[in-house]
Design a protein around this motif. Sequence first.
Motif, short mmCIF file in Angstrom:
data_model
loop_
_atom_site.label_atom_id
_atom_site.label_comp_id
_atom_site.label_asym_id
_atom_site.label_seq_id
_atom_site.Cartn_x
_atom_site.Cartn_y
_atom_site.Cartn_z
N PRO A 169 78.64 84.69 23.00
CA PRO A 169 79.92 83.97 23.00
C PRO A 169 80.40 83.55 24.39
O PRO A 169 81.10 82.56 24.54
CB PRO A 169 80.89 84.99 22.38
CG PRO A 169 80.04 85.80 21.48
CD PRO A 169 78.72 85.92 22.20
N PHE A 170 80.03 84.31 25.43
CA PHE A 170 80.50 84.02 26.77
C PHE A 170 79.45 83.33 27.63
O PHE A 170 79.69 83.05 28.80
CB PHE A 170 80.95 85.32 27.47
CG PHE A 170 80.18 86.52 27.01
CD1 PHE A 170 80.63 87.26 25.93
CD2 PHE A 170 79.00 86.87 27.62
CE1 PHE A 170 79.90 88.35 25.48
CE2 PHE A 170 78.28 87.96 27.18
CZ PHE A 170 78.73 88.71 26.10
N SER A 171 78.29 83.04 27.08
CA SER A 171 77.26 82.31 27.84
C SER A 171 76.61 81.25 26.97
O SER A 171 75.42 81.01 27.05
CB SER A 171 76.19 83.28 28.35
OG SER A 171 75.47 83.85 27.26
N SER A 172 77.41 80.62 26.12
CA SER A 172 76.86 79.69 25.13
C SER A 172 77.12 78.24 25.47
O SER A 172 76.71 77.35 24.72
CB SER A 172 77.45 79.98 23.75
OG SER A 172 78.85 79.81 23.74
N GLN A 173 77.86 77.96 26.54
CA GLN A 173 78.18 76.57 26.84
C GLN A 173 76.93 75.71 26.93
O GLN A 173 75.90 76.18 27.44
CB GLN A 173 78.96 76.48 28.17
CG GLN A 173 80.40 76.95 28.02
CD GLN A 173 81.18 76.78 29.30
OE1 GLN A 173 80.81 77.35 30.34
NE2 GLN A 173 82.24 76.02 29.26
N ARG B 155 83.10 92.19 23.89
CA ARG B 155 81.68 91.82 23.95
C ARG B 155 81.26 91.52 25.40
O ARG B 155 80.15 91.85 25.81
CB ARG B 155 81.42 90.60 23.07
CG ARG B 155 81.48 90.85 21.58
CD ARG B 155 80.92 89.66 20.83
NE ARG B 155 80.97 89.79 19.39
CZ ARG B 155 80.21 89.07 18.57
NH1 ARG B 155 79.37 88.18 19.05
NH2 ARG B 155 80.31 89.24 17.26
N TYR B 156 82.14 90.87 26.12
CA TYR B 156 81.82 90.53 27.51
C TYR B 156 81.57 91.80 28.32
O TYR B 156 80.57 91.90 29.04
CB TYR B 156 82.96 89.72 28.14
CG TYR B 156 82.78 89.47 29.61
CD1 TYR B 156 82.00 88.40 30.05
CD2 TYR B 156 83.38 90.30 30.56
CE1 TYR B 156 81.81 88.19 31.41
CE2 TYR B 156 83.19 90.08 31.91
CZ TYR B 156 82.42 89.03 32.34
OH TYR B 156 82.21 88.81 33.67
N LEU B 157 82.46 92.76 28.22
CA LEU B 157 82.30 94.00 28.98
C LEU B 157 81.03 94.73 28.60
O LEU B 157 80.31 95.25 29.46
CB LEU B 157 83.52 94.91 28.78
CG LEU B 157 84.82 94.43 29.43
CD1 LEU B 157 85.99 95.31 28.98
CD2 LEU B 157 84.70 94.45 30.96
N LEU B 158 80.73 94.80 27.30
CA LEU B 158 79.51 95.48 26.87
C LEU B 158 78.25 94.76 27.32
O LEU B 158 77.20 95.40 27.50
CB LEU B 158 79.52 95.63 25.35
CG LEU B 158 80.54 96.63 24.77
CD1 LEU B 158 80.50 96.61 23.25
CD2 LEU B 158 80.28 98.04 25.29
#
Length: 320
Positions: A229-233, A314-317
Motif C-alpha cells: 500500500p505504501f510503495s504501489s505508486q 502496515r508501514y511500520l511493520l
Amino acid sequence: MIASNPWELYYSFFSSSKAQSYLYRCYERAGIEQAESKSYQNCYPFIYFIEHGKKYYDLASISPAEIQPVLLFYGMIQLIKACVLTTDPDYPENSSVLAHGLTTRKRKKKCYEFLHDEVKVQRNGLFNHFSYQLFHVKHTEGEKFKMLSLLQYIPELQNRLQEIQQKQQLLQVIQDQHDWHIPSCILTTLHMNTERFLTYINQGSSSSFQLKNETKSHIVLSTSSILTPFSSQPFIWSSDNTYYISRSRPEESFYGALNEPMIHYSILYNLSMLCRYETEWWSDIFHSYTTNDLPFILSFLQTTQRKIPEWFGRYLLSLT
C-alpha cells in the motif's frame, strides 16, 4: 482487507525492549550515528505517539461526526510522528517542524463550498517534513491542493464522486501475483500508446515494470517486486485490498507527488479548521443539506478513521 481491529498491527510495539530493538534496526539500516543510544532515547516517545494516536481514534469512533475531524486529524498526527521517528531520530529538532505545514483561507466566501476549497503548502511544518522523511517528496511553498481533486484519489469514494461527476477518476487494476492487468481504455484517456504508457508507469514507480501481454481489453504488466500500500505508486491501494490507477494525464494529476497519507492529512487539516473556526457554517451544513459537501465529508470521515491506522500500521511493520 482492513482488519477488524487495525490496532493489532501495533501491539508488538507496546514493549519498550521491542520498540528499542525495532528503532535500532531502523537507524542502523539507515546508517544513523549513535543508533543504539538514540533508539533507547526514542523508544518511549515512539510508544506514546502510537498510544496517544489510538486514543484519539477510539474517541472519534464514538463521537458525533461534527467533532470527528479534530480528533482524527490529531490522531493521525500522532501516528505520523511515530513513523517519522523511524527515519529522523532527532525529531523534533527545531520548532519549525511543529507547525501543521498547511494553511487555508482565513475568510470564507458567502457561498462557500468545501469541495471547491483548497489548502496551501507552507515552507515549514509537519506536512513537508513527513512527506520528505517517509516518501522522499518535497513540496513547493505555495503549492495548492483542491479538496475535490484530493478526494478523487481515494478509491473508497469513487461511487460517491460518480454521483456528481457522472464518471470515475480511478480505474480498477487486477493484480495476479506479479502481474497487473490494466484496462486498455487507459490509453485513450491518457492519449498514450502502449510504449509511452509503460514509460509513464515506470517513471512514477519504485519498481520496474515490463510489458507481458496486451489484448483488446487489458494491458498486462509484470514486475518482480512486491508492491505494498505504501510503495504501489502509481497504483492506489483500496481498503478491500484492490488497486486503482488514475485516468488523468500526468500534468493534470498529483502523479508522483502525493500519496494517500498526504491526501488524508490535507483534507483532515481543512475539515478540522472548519470544525474549530467556522462554527456557524460547520453547524449549518449538518442541518441545511443545501450543498454536495456533507455526503463527501461523512464518507471521507468514515473511510479515514478505518484506513489510516491500518496504512501506518502496515508501514511500520514493513520496516522490520
